[in-house]
Design a protein around this motif. Structure first.
Motif, PDB file in Angstrom:
ATOM      1  N   ALA A  36       0.823  -1.205   0.000  1.00  0.00           N
ATOM      2  CA  ALA A  36       0.000   0.000   0.000  1.00  0.00           C
ATOM      3  C   ALA A  36       0.860   1.259   0.000  1.00  0.00           C
ATOM      4  N   LEU A  37       1.965   1.228   0.746  1.00  0.00           N
ATOM      5  CA  LEU A  37       2.856   2.381   0.777  1.00  0.00           C
ATOM      6  C   LEU A  37       3.466   2.630  -0.595  1.00  0.00           C
ATOM      7  N   LYS A  38       3.971   1.586  -1.224  1.00  0.00           N
ATOM      8  CA  LYS A  38       4.592   1.740  -2.536  1.00  0.00           C
ATOM      9  C   LYS A  38       3.589   2.260  -3.561  1.00  0.00           C
ATOM     10  N   THR A  39       2.394   1.713  -3.534  1.00  0.00           N
ATOM     11  CA  THR A  39       1.366   2.158  -4.477  1.00  0.00           C
ATOM     12  C   THR A  39       1.030   3.630  -4.271  1.00  0.00           C
ATOM     13  N   ALA A  40       0.887   4.040  -3.015  1.00  0.00           N
ATOM     14  CA  ALA A  40       0.527   5.427  -2.720  1.00  0.00           C
ATOM     15  C   ALA A  40       1.645   6.390  -3.099  1.00  0.00           C
ATOM     16  N   ILE A  41       2.894   6.009  -2.821  1.00  0.00           N
ATOM     17  CA  ILE A  41       4.014   6.869  -3.177  1.00  0.00           C
ATOM     18  C   ILE A  41       4.117   7.030  -4.683  1.00  0.00           C
ATOM     19  N   GLN A  42       3.899   5.964  -5.419  1.00  0.00           N
ATOM     20  CA  GLN A  42       4.100   6.013  -6.861  1.00  0.00           C
ATOM     21  C   GLN A  42       2.872   6.477  -7.638  1.00  0.00           C
ATOM     22  N   ASN A  43       1.778   6.732  -6.939  1.00  0.00           N
ATOM     23  CA  ASN A  43       0.569   7.265  -7.571  1.00  0.00           C
ATOM     24  C   ASN A  43       0.582   8.784  -7.435  1.00  0.00           C
ATOM     25  N   SER A  44       0.798   9.484  -8.517  1.00  0.00           N
ATOM     26  CA  SER A  44       0.954  10.936  -8.461  1.00  0.00           C
ATOM     27  C   SER A  44      -0.327  11.659  -8.047  1.00  0.00           C
ATOM     28  N   SER A  45      -1.470  10.977  -8.130  1.00  0.00           N
ATOM     29  CA  SER A  45      -2.722  11.611  -7.718  1.00  0.00           C
ATOM     30  C   SER A  45      -2.923  11.572  -6.208  1.00  0.00           C
ATOM     31  N   VAL A  46      -2.148  10.754  -5.497  1.00  0.00           N
ATOM     32  CA  VAL A  46      -2.201  10.721  -4.038  1.00  0.00           C
ATOM     33  C   VAL A  46      -1.267  11.805  -3.519  1.00  0.00           C
ATOM     34  N   LYS A  47      -1.826  12.775  -2.802  1.00  0.00           N
ATOM     35  CA  LYS A  47      -1.055  13.929  -2.368  1.00  0.00           C
ATOM     36  C   LYS A  47      -0.690  13.893  -0.885  1.00  0.00           C
ATOM     37  N   MET A  48      -1.335  13.039  -0.109  1.00  0.00           N
ATOM     38  CA  MET A  48      -1.073  12.961   1.321  1.00  0.00           C
ATOM     39  C   MET A  48      -1.090  11.497   1.740  1.00  0.00           C
ATOM     40  N   ILE A  49      -0.011  11.045   2.375  1.00  0.00           N
ATOM     41  CA  ILE A  49       0.101   9.653   2.813  1.00  0.00           C
ATOM     42  C   ILE A  49       0.381   9.630   4.303  1.00  0.00           C
ATOM     43  N   GLY A  61      13.526  -4.073  -1.996  1.00  0.00           N
ATOM     44  CA  GLY A  61      12.230  -3.401  -2.112  1.00  0.00           C
ATOM     45  C   GLY A  61      12.278  -1.893  -2.004  1.00  0.00           C
ATOM     46  N   ARG A  62      13.465  -1.297  -2.098  1.00  0.00           N
ATOM     47  CA  ARG A  62      13.586   0.158  -2.032  1.00  0.00           C
ATOM     48  C   ARG A  62      12.568   0.814  -2.964  1.00  0.00           C
ATOM     49  N   ILE A  63      11.874   1.832  -2.469  1.00  0.00           N
ATOM     50  CA  ILE A  63      10.782   2.444  -3.220  1.00  0.00           C
ATOM     51  C   ILE A  63      11.310   3.614  -4.032  1.00  0.00           C
ATOM     52  N   SER A  64      11.057   3.583  -5.325  1.00  0.00           N
ATOM     53  CA  SER A  64      11.426   4.662  -6.230  1.00  0.00           C
ATOM     54  C   SER A  64      10.294   5.683  -6.275  1.00  0.00           C
ATOM     55  N   PHE A  65      10.613   6.930  -5.949  1.00  0.00           N
ATOM     56  CA  PHE A  65       9.642   8.028  -5.869  1.00  0.00           C
ATOM     57  C   PHE A  65      10.124   9.089  -6.851  1.00  0.00           C
ATOM     58  N   GLN A  66       9.508   9.133  -8.059  1.00  0.00           N
ATOM     59  CA  GLN A  66      10.047   9.956  -9.132  1.00  0.00           C
ATOM     60  C   GLN A  66       9.007  10.863  -9.770  1.00  0.00           C
ATOM     61  N   ASP A  67       9.497  12.041 -10.223  1.00  0.00           N
ATOM     62  CA  ASP A  67       8.763  12.922 -11.136  1.00  0.00           C
ATOM     63  C   ASP A  67       7.381  13.301 -10.612  1.00  0.00           C
ATOM     64  N   GLN A  68       7.338  13.693  -9.335  1.00  0.00           N
ATOM     65  CA  GLN A  68       6.072  14.132  -8.747  1.00  0.00           C
ATOM     66  C   GLN A  68       6.257  15.482  -8.070  1.00  0.00           C
ATOM     67  N   SER A  69       5.125  16.129  -7.791  1.00  0.00           N
ATOM     68  CA  SER A  69       5.161  17.400  -7.078  1.00  0.00           C
ATOM     69  C   SER A  69       3.952  17.491  -6.156  1.00  0.00           C
ATOM     70  N   GLY A  70       4.114  18.257  -5.085  1.00  0.00           N
ATOM     71  CA  GLY A  70       3.013  18.538  -4.175  1.00  0.00           C
ATOM     72  C   GLY A  70       2.550  17.322  -3.397  1.00  0.00           C
ATOM     73  N   ILE A  94      13.754   4.750   0.633  1.00  0.00           N
ATOM     74  CA  ILE A  94      13.089   5.577  -0.390  1.00  0.00           C
ATOM     75  C   ILE A  94      14.163   6.313  -1.186  1.00  0.00           C
ATOM     76  N   TYR A  95      14.043   6.275  -2.501  1.00  0.00           N
ATOM     77  CA  TYR A  95      14.917   7.036  -3.395  1.00  0.00           C
ATOM     78  C   TYR A  95      14.049   8.026  -4.156  1.00  0.00           C
ATOM     79  N   MET A  96      14.223   9.311  -3.860  1.00  0.00           N
ATOM     80  CA  MET A  96      13.386  10.361  -4.446  1.00  0.00           C
ATOM     81  C   MET A  96      14.165  11.099  -5.534  1.00  0.00           C
ATOM     82  N   LYS A  97      13.605  11.167  -6.735  1.00  0.00           N
ATOM     83  CA  LYS A  97      14.319  11.759  -7.865  1.00  0.00           C
ATOM     84  C   LYS A  97      13.390  12.635  -8.702  1.00  0.00           C
ATOM     85  N   ARG A  98      13.903  13.816  -9.051  1.00  0.00           N
ATOM     86  CA  ARG A  98      13.181  14.786  -9.888  1.00  0.00           C
ATOM     87  C   ARG A  98      11.798  15.106  -9.319  1.00  0.00           C
TER      88      ARG A  98
END
Length: 329
Positions: A36-49, A61-70, A94-98
Motif C-alpha cells: 500500500a505504501l509503494k502504491t501510494a508513493i508512486q501514484n501521483s494523484s495521491v497527495k497525502m500519505i 524493495g527500495r521504493i522509487s519516488f520519481q517525477d512528482q510534485s506537491g 526511499i529514493y526520491m528523484k526529480r
C-alpha cells in the motif's frame, strides 16, 4: 484515521523558490503495508500519505519516488519504515528523484546497519527542489542515513535525528571498516553542475550516538548548519567542509566529539563558525577565515544552549510528533 494537516510553513532554504507546502490539506491515504505504501508513493494523484505502524521493506524493495510534485508523506506516532537489506543493489528505503514541493515528516527510517558496499542510504534526494524533511529519525543506513545530491535545491532538514545503533560491518569492498556516515551533500568534486545548487538548511537536528562522520559533509552548496546538537562519541569528524562548500555553522552545541569543524583539504569557498559552544571536544573548531553567505530568509536563531534544550526536549529532534503537525523555529 487521518491526522489533521500541519499548519506551519517551511522555513530556511525550503521557504525560497515559491515555498514548500507538500500535499497541503489533501485528505490522507492511510497505509499499513509495504504494498500500500509503494502504491501510494508512486501514484501521483495521491497527495497525502499517512503511515501507521511498522512497515517492513522487503529485500530489494527500495521504493522509487520519481517525477512528482506537491506531496506529503508522514507518520502517525511511532510509524517506522525498516529495511534489513545490506546489499549494494537492494539497500535503502526511499529514493526520491526529480520531485518538487515534497514534505516528509515524523517517520523513523531504520536500515540494516553500516556496510561499505557502495549501497544506498535510508533516504536519498536526487535532483529535487523544495523539499522539507521534518521530525524524522534516521537509523543505521547502509551507505549513509540521508544524502542529498545532483542539483537538488531549496531543502530544509529540521528537527531530525541521525544515529547508528548497530555495529558497523567491517571489510566492505568500498574500503571503509566503519561507514557510519550520516549525511553527504553532493556526489563528488567533479559534479560541477551542483554549483549554485545544494542550498540547504539543517536546523534543530541531532547527530547522536554512533555517527562517525558527515554531519554533514558538504560540497558546493550554501549550507546553513544552525541550532543543532552534536554528541556522538564515535565521531572522527562532524561538519565537513568539502570542495567549494559555503558553510555557515551557527549557534550549535558540540559535546564530546572529534573535529567539530573539519576543513578537510582546505578547498572550500567559505567556512564560518559563529556563536557555537564546544565542550570537551578535540580538533578544529574554527572556520577558514572567509565569511559565509548571508541567508536570504530569517527565523529566530536561539543561543547554542537553548537550541540543545529544544533539540533534546519533548517534541524535539526525531519522530516525536503524533502525526502531521510541526514545530516552528
Amino acid at each position: 484515521m487521518a491526522a489533521v494537516a500541519a499548519t506551519c510553513s517551511a522555513q530556511g532554504w525550503a521557504s525560497q523558490n515559491g515555498g514548500t507546502t507538500g500535499g497541503g490539506t489533501a485528505t490522507a491515504t492511510v497505509v499499513t503495508t509495504y504494498a500500500a505504501l509503494k502504491t501510494a508513493i508512486q501514484n501521483s494523484s495521491v497527495k497525502m500519505i499517512q503511515v501507521n505502524g511498522t512497515i517492513t521493506i522487503p529485500a530489494a524493495g527500495r521504493i522509487s519516488f520519481q517525477d512528482q510534485s506537491g506531496k506529503t508523506i508522514y507518520g502517525s506516532s511511532g510509524a517506522k519504515l525498516v529495511s534489513a537489506d545490506q546489499t549494494a543493489s537492494g539497500s535503502g528505503i526511499i529514493y526520491m528523484k526529480r520531485c518538487n514541493n515534497i514534505i516528509i515528516r515524523n517517520l523513523i527510517f531504520e536500515g540494516a546497519g553500516a556496510y561499505d558496499v557502495d549501497g544506498n542510504d535510508n533516504l536519498t534526494v536526487d535532483a529535487c527542489n523544495n523539499v522539507w524533511v521534518d521530525h524524522c529519525e534516521f537509523r543505521d543506513g547502509v551507505d549513509g542515513n540521508f544524502d542529498i545530491k545532483n542539483v537538488s535545491d531549496y531543502i530544509t532538514v529540521s528537527y531530525c535525528k541521525f544515529t547508528y545503533l548497530k555495529a558497523p560491518k567491517p571489510d566492505g569492498p568500498g574500503g571503509s571498516d566503519d561507514h557510519r556516515f550520516a549525511n553527504l551533500i553532493g556526489s563528488g568534486d567533479g559534479a560541477t553542475a551542483d554549483r549554485t545548487h545544494l542550498n540547504i538548511t539543517f536546523v534543530r537536528c541531532w547527530w547522536a550516538a554512533g555517527c562517525k562522520g558527515r554531519m554533514p559533509r558538504v560540497r558546493f552548496g550554501k549550507v546553513h548548519v544552525v541550532n543543532n546538537y552534536f554528541n556522538s562519541t564515535a565521531s572522527s569528524n562532524c561538519v565537513q567542509a568539502g570542495f567549494e562548500a559555503n558553510l555557515l555553522v551557527e549557534g550549535n552545541t558540540f559535546e564530546n566529539v572529534t573535529k567539530p569543524i573539519d576543513l578537510m583539504s582546505n578547498n572550500s569557498t567559505a567556512v564560518q563558525s559563529k556563536n557555537n559552544v564546544f565542550t570537551n571536544v578535540s580538533g578544529n573548531t574554527s572556520g577558514n577565515g572567509v565569511n559565509a553567505f548571508t541567508p536570504p530568509y530569517s527565523f529566530t536563531i536561539l543561543s547554542a544552549a537553548a537550541a540543545k534544550t529544544a533539540v533534546t526536549g519533548s517534541g524535539g529532534a526525531g519522530a516525536t510528533l503524533s502525526g502531521n503537525s510541526c514545530t516552528s523555529f
